[in-house]
Design a protein around this motif. Structure first.
Motif, mmCIF file in Angstrom:
data_model
loop_
_atom_site.group_PDB
_atom_site.id
_atom_site.type_symbol
_atom_site.label_atom_id
_atom_site.label_comp_id
_atom_site.label_asym_id
_atom_site.label_seq_id
_atom_site.Cartn_x
_atom_site.Cartn_y
_atom_site.Cartn_z
ATOM 1 N N SER A 53 42.654 48.470 53.893
ATOM 2 C CA SER A 53 43.430 47.862 54.982
ATOM 3 C C SER A 53 42.668 47.951 56.307
ATOM 4 O O SER A 53 42.908 47.190 57.232
ATOM 5 C CB SER A 53 44.785 48.560 55.127
ATOM 6 O OG SER A 53 44.606 49.798 55.788
ATOM 7 N N ASN A 54 41.755 48.907 56.424
ATOM 8 C CA ASN A 54 40.970 49.104 57.636
ATOM 9 C C ASN A 54 41.852 49.386 58.856
ATOM 10 O O ASN A 54 41.488 49.083 59.978
ATOM 11 C CB ASN A 54 40.106 47.854 57.888
ATOM 12 C CG ASN A 54 38.763 48.249 58.457
ATOM 13 O OD1 ASN A 54 38.176 49.235 58.025
ATOM 14 N ND2 ASN A 54 38.292 47.508 59.452
ATOM 15 N N GLU A 55 43.026 49.949 58.621
ATOM 16 C CA GLU A 55 43.956 50.176 59.721
ATOM 17 C C GLU A 55 44.113 51.646 60.045
ATOM 18 O O GLU A 55 44.863 52.014 60.937
ATOM 19 C CB GLU A 55 45.337 49.592 59.356
ATOM 20 C CG GLU A 55 45.334 48.078 59.391
ATOM 21 C CD GLU A 55 46.620 47.485 58.851
ATOM 22 O OE1 GLU A 55 47.485 48.267 58.382
ATOM 23 O OE2 GLU A 55 46.736 46.259 58.899
ATOM 24 N N THR A 56 43.447 52.494 59.313
ATOM 25 C CA THR A 56 43.652 53.917 59.523
ATOM 26 C C THR A 56 42.395 54.688 59.107
ATOM 27 O O THR A 56 41.612 54.204 58.296
ATOM 28 C CB THR A 56 44.884 54.396 58.709
ATOM 29 O OG1 THR A 56 45.115 55.759 58.984
ATOM 30 C CG2 THR A 56 44.684 54.210 57.208
ATOM 31 N N MET A 57 42.199 55.863 59.686
ATOM 32 C CA MET A 57 41.061 56.699 59.283
ATOM 33 C C MET A 57 41.364 58.164 59.576
ATOM 34 O O MET A 57 42.216 58.474 60.414
ATOM 35 C CB MET A 57 39.781 56.271 60.010
ATOM 36 C CG MET A 57 39.771 56.564 61.485
ATOM 37 S SD MET A 57 38.303 55.885 62.318
ATOM 38 C CE MET A 57 37.023 57.027 61.846
ATOM 39 N N LEU A 58 40.691 59.054 58.882
ATOM 40 C CA LEU A 58 40.827 60.481 59.174
ATOM 41 C C LEU A 58 39.707 60.869 60.133
ATOM 42 O O LEU A 58 38.522 60.801 59.788
ATOM 43 C CB LEU A 58 40.774 61.314 57.889
ATOM 44 C CG LEU A 58 41.863 61.041 56.853
ATOM 45 C CD1 LEU A 58 41.949 62.188 55.863
ATOM 46 C CD2 LEU A 58 43.227 60.828 57.481
ATOM 47 N N SER A 59 40.119 61.283 61.335
ATOM 48 C CA SER A 59 39.140 61.456 62.407
ATOM 49 C C SER A 59 38.242 62.675 62.193
ATOM 50 O O SER A 59 37.196 62.784 62.805
ATOM 51 C CB SER A 59 39.856 61.543 63.754
ATOM 52 O OG SER A 59 40.763 62.614 63.756
ATOM 53 N N LEU A 92 37.100 63.646 65.656
ATOM 54 C CA LEU A 92 38.171 64.572 66.021
ATOM 55 C C LEU A 92 37.721 65.486 67.162
ATOM 56 O O LEU A 92 38.440 65.666 68.149
ATOM 57 C CB LEU A 92 38.571 65.410 64.798
ATOM 58 C CG LEU A 92 39.598 66.500 65.039
ATOM 59 C CD1 LEU A 92 40.975 65.904 65.338
ATOM 60 C CD2 LEU A 92 39.707 67.434 63.828
ATOM 61 N N ASP A 93 36.526 66.045 67.036
ATOM 62 C CA ASP A 93 36.003 66.940 68.084
ATOM 63 C C ASP A 93 35.915 66.194 69.414
ATOM 64 O O ASP A 93 36.310 66.714 70.465
ATOM 65 C CB ASP A 93 34.592 67.439 67.719
ATOM 66 C CG ASP A 93 34.622 68.395 66.545
ATOM 67 O OD1 ASP A 93 35.693 68.973 66.301
ATOM 68 O OD2 ASP A 93 33.581 68.551 65.881
ATOM 69 N N VAL A 94 35.369 64.973 69.375
ATOM 70 C CA VAL A 94 35.173 64.201 70.598
ATOM 71 C C VAL A 94 36.525 63.877 71.247
ATOM 72 O O VAL A 94 36.694 64.005 72.459
ATOM 73 C CB VAL A 94 34.363 62.913 70.285
ATOM 74 C CG1 VAL A 94 34.321 61.977 71.472
ATOM 75 C CG2 VAL A 94 32.957 63.283 69.834
ATOM 76 N N LEU A 95 37.504 63.509 70.431
ATOM 77 C CA LEU A 95 38.838 63.191 70.968
ATOM 78 C C LEU A 95 39.471 64.425 71.611
ATOM 79 O O LEU A 95 40.007 64.362 72.716
ATOM 80 C CB LEU A 95 39.750 62.661 69.860
ATOM 81 C CG LEU A 95 39.472 61.236 69.379
ATOM 82 C CD1 LEU A 95 40.260 60.946 68.103
ATOM 83 C CD2 LEU A 95 39.844 60.220 70.459
ATOM 84 N N ARG A 96 39.381 65.549 70.927
ATOM 85 C CA ARG A 96 40.010 66.765 71.445
ATOM 86 C C ARG A 96 39.320 67.242 72.725
ATOM 87 O O ARG A 96 39.984 67.693 73.661
ATOM 88 C CB ARG A 96 40.022 67.878 70.377
ATOM 89 C CG ARG A 96 40.961 67.546 69.214
ATOM 90 C CD ARG A 96 41.060 68.685 68.229
ATOM 91 N NE ARG A 96 41.720 69.855 68.799
ATOM 92 C CZ ARG A 96 43.043 70.035 68.842
ATOM 93 N NH1 ARG A 96 43.846 69.140 68.326
ATOM 94 N NH2 ARG A 96 43.553 71.120 69.389
#
Lengths: 148, 319
Positions: free
Chosen positions: B300-306, B255-259
């Motif tokens: 499902s490996n389709e989602t994650m909490l960043s 999340l930090d890296v994305l922001r």
């Protein structure tokens, strides 16, 4: 069809004379897995207070199966919900004709349906498709506009 | 209408509840009432430190007059900064920047009976929940573990306000008694249980409840801190839309890296509990550390909490 609820500490089977056949496989599985259970065949017009007494003394982790005619299932479900069971603690299966309510998305009128997928709203004439969107407050399913 | 996400409040009073727990009462700067909140709500405080602004979330309650907000902070040993700041750098009259109340730990409105299990400072969300339930004449009980009577914050208040509903367990001193997850076996059908305390306690109670057959629907919990990090290793992410590659170092979150790279991923709790910062995964393996996604969603490996979960090697993100 019923599915076996794994990991429960106790199972309750509640049926009328019509519905008990449907529970045999589950009872067998409970026996195989050594899970305690109670099996009650109730009369159609059984005393609700007795059923209520049975349900309210249950502890968390108990799982309920209801099998029988639509009216029987509906009635026992109502008692169970009042006692504290939620849709996560029970499964039910109705034998024979069912009667559901469908709320028209246009006029909000309620229609009685059995097994049809499409009906014409008796209040406003809109053609409606039965959805699986159920409101426990209204005890009815939402009827969508049919897209052709 | 756009509303600012933060506002400033003044520390009206500080009460020492125990040797390590202080209660801070916050008021609006202009004397008006602070926003109302529901049981289990929290605020995020923005604490200015030399190393940068710390963001810390605290459950809010109100044991004093209407229109005020209260938090209780236990001085952690060692402190990661937040509790040290409140205990040693905040005085009565100081101004603090906080968020508006949010609620990631609400009461069930289907429960016939609510049972709260608290350990230590984990009591705080239950103060506001019990207040709401009491006001609505709903049925509840509290089981609260602390080291000793002296270290049990709000004990007198709880006993006086909710007589007969509060059970205390002290692990030190005479008449030691351990708070046991076996109590969960005794609750009647229709009970919802709520856990708040250290991660170990929450895990123990969660798995006990599941083993007794509780549906996930009836189990609620709040973590104060993210789960203890396993050995984290750096990983790479590739953004599907731009083809951009980013490195996520071991000590930073995705999340930090994305922001920081200008991608405005929304977030809230930052401990993997609320799901706000969820991102879609197109390819790659994930190590899930959150407490929000269902087992099925994880598989499902389709989602994650960043904010908390990590990738392995390279992960292709749908952003």
């Amino acid at each position: 069809m019923f599915s076996y609820a794994k990991g429960k500490r106790k199972l309750l089977f509640c049926t009328d004379s019509e519905g008990n056949q449907n529970l045999h496989i589950l009872v067998q599985q409970a026996l195989n897995e050594n899970v305690p259970f109670e099996f009650h065949i109730l009369q159609e017009e059984s005393d609700e207070e007795i059923v209520n007494q049975w349900f309210v003394k249950q502890k968390m982790g108990t799982y309920l199966y209801i099998s029988g005619t639509f009216d029987f299932v509906k009635r026992i479900q109502g008692v169970a919900m009042k006692a504290g069971f939620s849709q996560h603690d029970m499964q039910s299966q109705a034998i024979g004709p069912v009667s559901k309510k469908l709320v028209c998305c246009t006029c909000h009128g309620k229609n009685e349906v059995s097994n049809q997928s499409y009906i014409v709203c008796g209040h406003c004439g809109q053609e409606l498709e039965m959805s699986d969107h159920y409101s426990s407050r209204l005890d009815a399913f939402l009827g969508y506009i049919t897209i052709k | 209408m756009h509303k600012k996400s933060t506002h400033e409040v003044r520390v009206k009073s500080i009460i020492k509840e125990t040797a390590t727990i202080k209660r801070f009462t916050l008021q609006a700067l202009n004397g008006s009432k602070l926003p109302a909140f529901s049981g289990g709500s929290h605020i995020t405080a923005y604490l200015p430190k030399a190393s940068g602004t710390l963001e810390r979330s605290y459950s809010i309650f109100n044991l004093s007059e209407p229109g005020l907000l209260e938090i209780a902070v236990r001085l952690a040993e060692p402190s990661t900064g937040g509790s040290e700041y409140w205990h040693h750098h905040v005085s009565e009259g100081d101004i603090v920047k906080v968020s508006y109340p949010k609620n990631h730990f609400p009461l069930s409105f289907q429960a016939k009976h609510h049972v709260f299990y608290a350990a230590g400072i984990g009591i705080t969300p239950f103060l506001s929940m019990m207040s709401d339930l009491s006001e609505n004449n709903q049925s509840f009980e509290l089981h609260y573990a602390a080291k000793s009577k002296q270290q049990c914050a709000f004990r007198d208040f709880l006993n006086e306000t909710y007589p007969g509903k509060c059970h205390f367990y002290f692990s030190e001193g005479e008449n030691r008694q351990r708070l046991s997850a076996e109590l969960l076996m005794e609750h009647q059908i229709g009970t919802h249980v709520y856990f708040c305390g250290p991660e170990k306690m929450i895990q123990e109670f969660k798995s006990a409840a599941k083993s007794y057959g509780y549906p996930a629907f009836n189990i609620h919990f709040e973590l104060f801190a993210p789960p203890v990090k396993r050995d984290t290793v750096p990983f790479r992410i590739t953004l599907n839309q731009s083809g951009k590659h980013l490195e996520v170092p071991a000590e930073r979150s995705m999340l930090d890296v994305l922001r920081e790279s200008g991608i405005d991923v929304p977030y809230s709790c930052k401990v993997g509990g609320c799901g706000t910062c969820e991102v879609k995964v197109a390819e790659g393996e994930i190590d899930h550390y959150d407490s929000f996604l269902t087992d099925e969603q994880r598989r499902s490996n389709e989602t994650m909490l960043s904010c908390i979960s990590r990738g392995k090697g390279n992960v292709l993100i749908d952003l």
